[in-house]
Scaffold this motif. Sequence first.
Motif, short mmCIF file in Angstrom:
data_model
loop_
_atom_site.label_atom_id
_atom_site.label_comp_id
_atom_site.label_asym_id
_atom_site.label_seq_id
_atom_site.Cartn_x
_atom_site.Cartn_y
_atom_site.Cartn_z
N PHE A 161 54.72 44.36 34.54
CA PHE A 161 53.31 44.77 34.54
C PHE A 161 52.40 43.54 34.65
N VAL A 162 52.79 42.45 33.99
CA VAL A 162 52.00 41.22 34.08
C VAL A 162 52.06 40.65 35.50
N PHE A 163 53.26 40.70 36.11
CA PHE A 163 53.38 40.23 37.49
C PHE A 163 52.46 41.03 38.41
N ARG A 164 52.41 42.35 38.17
CA ARG A 164 51.55 43.20 39.00
C ARG A 164 50.08 42.83 38.79
N PHE A 165 49.70 42.53 37.53
CA PHE A 165 48.33 42.14 37.25
C PHE A 165 48.00 40.82 37.96
N ILE A 166 48.93 39.86 37.92
CA ILE A 166 48.69 38.58 38.59
C ILE A 166 48.46 38.81 40.08
N PRO A 207 26.63 36.77 26.75
CA PRO A 207 25.76 37.92 27.08
C PRO A 207 25.02 37.67 28.40
N GLY A 208 25.09 38.65 29.28
CA GLY A 208 24.40 38.54 30.55
C GLY A 208 25.09 37.67 31.58
N GLY A 209 26.26 37.11 31.24
CA GLY A 209 26.96 36.21 32.16
C GLY A 209 27.92 36.95 33.08
N SER A 210 28.57 36.18 33.96
CA SER A 210 29.45 36.78 34.96
C SER A 210 30.73 37.36 34.35
N THR A 211 31.27 36.69 33.31
CA THR A 211 32.47 37.24 32.67
C THR A 211 32.17 38.58 32.02
N ARG A 212 30.99 38.68 31.36
CA ARG A 212 30.62 39.94 30.73
C ARG A 212 30.47 41.05 31.76
N GLU A 213 29.92 40.71 32.93
CA GLU A 213 29.78 41.72 33.98
C GLU A 213 31.15 42.25 34.40
N GLY A 214 32.13 41.35 34.52
CA GLY A 214 33.48 41.78 34.88
C GLY A 214 34.13 42.60 33.77
N LEU A 215 33.96 42.16 32.53
CA LEU A 215 34.53 42.91 31.40
C LEU A 215 33.92 44.31 31.31
N ASN A 216 32.66 44.43 31.68
CA ASN A 216 32.03 45.75 31.64
C ASN A 216 32.77 46.75 32.53
N ILE A 217 33.33 46.26 33.63
CA ILE A 217 34.12 47.13 34.51
C ILE A 217 35.42 47.53 33.82
N ASP A 252 37.03 52.73 28.54
CA ASP A 252 38.35 52.22 28.11
C ASP A 252 39.36 52.29 29.24
N ALA A 253 38.90 51.98 30.46
CA ALA A 253 39.74 52.17 31.65
C ALA A 253 41.05 51.38 31.55
N LEU A 254 40.95 50.09 31.21
CA LEU A 254 42.16 49.27 31.17
C LEU A 254 43.08 49.71 30.04
N SER A 255 42.51 49.99 28.87
CA SER A 255 43.33 50.43 27.73
C SER A 255 44.06 51.72 28.05
N LYS A 256 43.36 52.66 28.67
CA LYS A 256 43.99 53.93 29.02
C LYS A 256 45.08 53.74 30.06
N LEU A 257 44.83 52.87 31.04
CA LEU A 257 45.83 52.63 32.07
C LEU A 257 47.10 52.05 31.46
N MET A 258 46.95 51.07 30.55
CA MET A 258 48.13 50.47 29.94
C MET A 258 48.84 51.46 29.02
#
Length: 266
Positions: free
Chosen positions: A171-176, A225-235, A240-246
């Motif tokens: 699963f980690v390989f697929r994420f990479i 807050p308001g940065g680019s990493t936060r924008e990506g994490l919001n997706i 809970d999209a990632l949690s549900k997928l895993m």
Amino acid sequence: MSFPTGPIWLIGCGNMAGAMLRRWLDAGLDPRQVTVITRSGRGAPEGVRSLTALPVDETPTTLMLGFKPQQLDDIAPTLAHLRPALLLSILAGVEEQALASRIAAQAIVRMMPNLPVAIGQGVTALYTRSTDPAVRAAAEALATPLGIAPWIEDETRFDAVTALAGCGPAFVFRFIDALAQAGVGLGLSPELAQRLALATVDGAGAMAMIADAPPAVLADRVASPGGSTREGLNILDAGDALSKLMAETLAASERRNREMAAAARR
């Protein structure tokens, strides 16, 4: 911690069993102590005896099952006459009782390694009903050179451990790969995107291992807050999209392990 004494036989030497054996040899296991039995007679490291049939008038002290779980009923009858002191099994989904009903070992230890055992950075979960300290010490002596080796005291949790740690590297390989492909989608070359994705996951994993906080907290620390990493994490966090997928991913793997366990009980 020294390796167990006496002959060690591996029945099957595929990707996982082969990775384990090579790591043991690198850690100092005497290759003359090991016999690999495979249908093809291939796959054993240099210096290790490789056979296509069980040796006559010999018996192993340690017998390891390293073939596919679906092959159990084809192979187990050929091993029924053996009485090893220790039976090790890396067969996903095959419970200890199913093994005991087929091979009369003095003690049985289930081992669930994952692929990074090849470089000594894996996880090898262990389970046994035996309370003999010598049995546990022998299993730990083989598992410790492979990485961390936690004991699972409740066998009903072994399928969940297999889903998370045993299947997890895939699963980690697929994420990479997905991370790199997303970089390509932003205009990076495939070579650079893969290099960046690999290094990012490697570094983040190493940092998480020594951090003073859980990964969820680390993610929020990185995201201003308001940065680019936060924008990506919001997706990733939306619904809970990632949690549900895993959760669905691990549940599917655990379900398959339980199916294989049910088949082995028959």
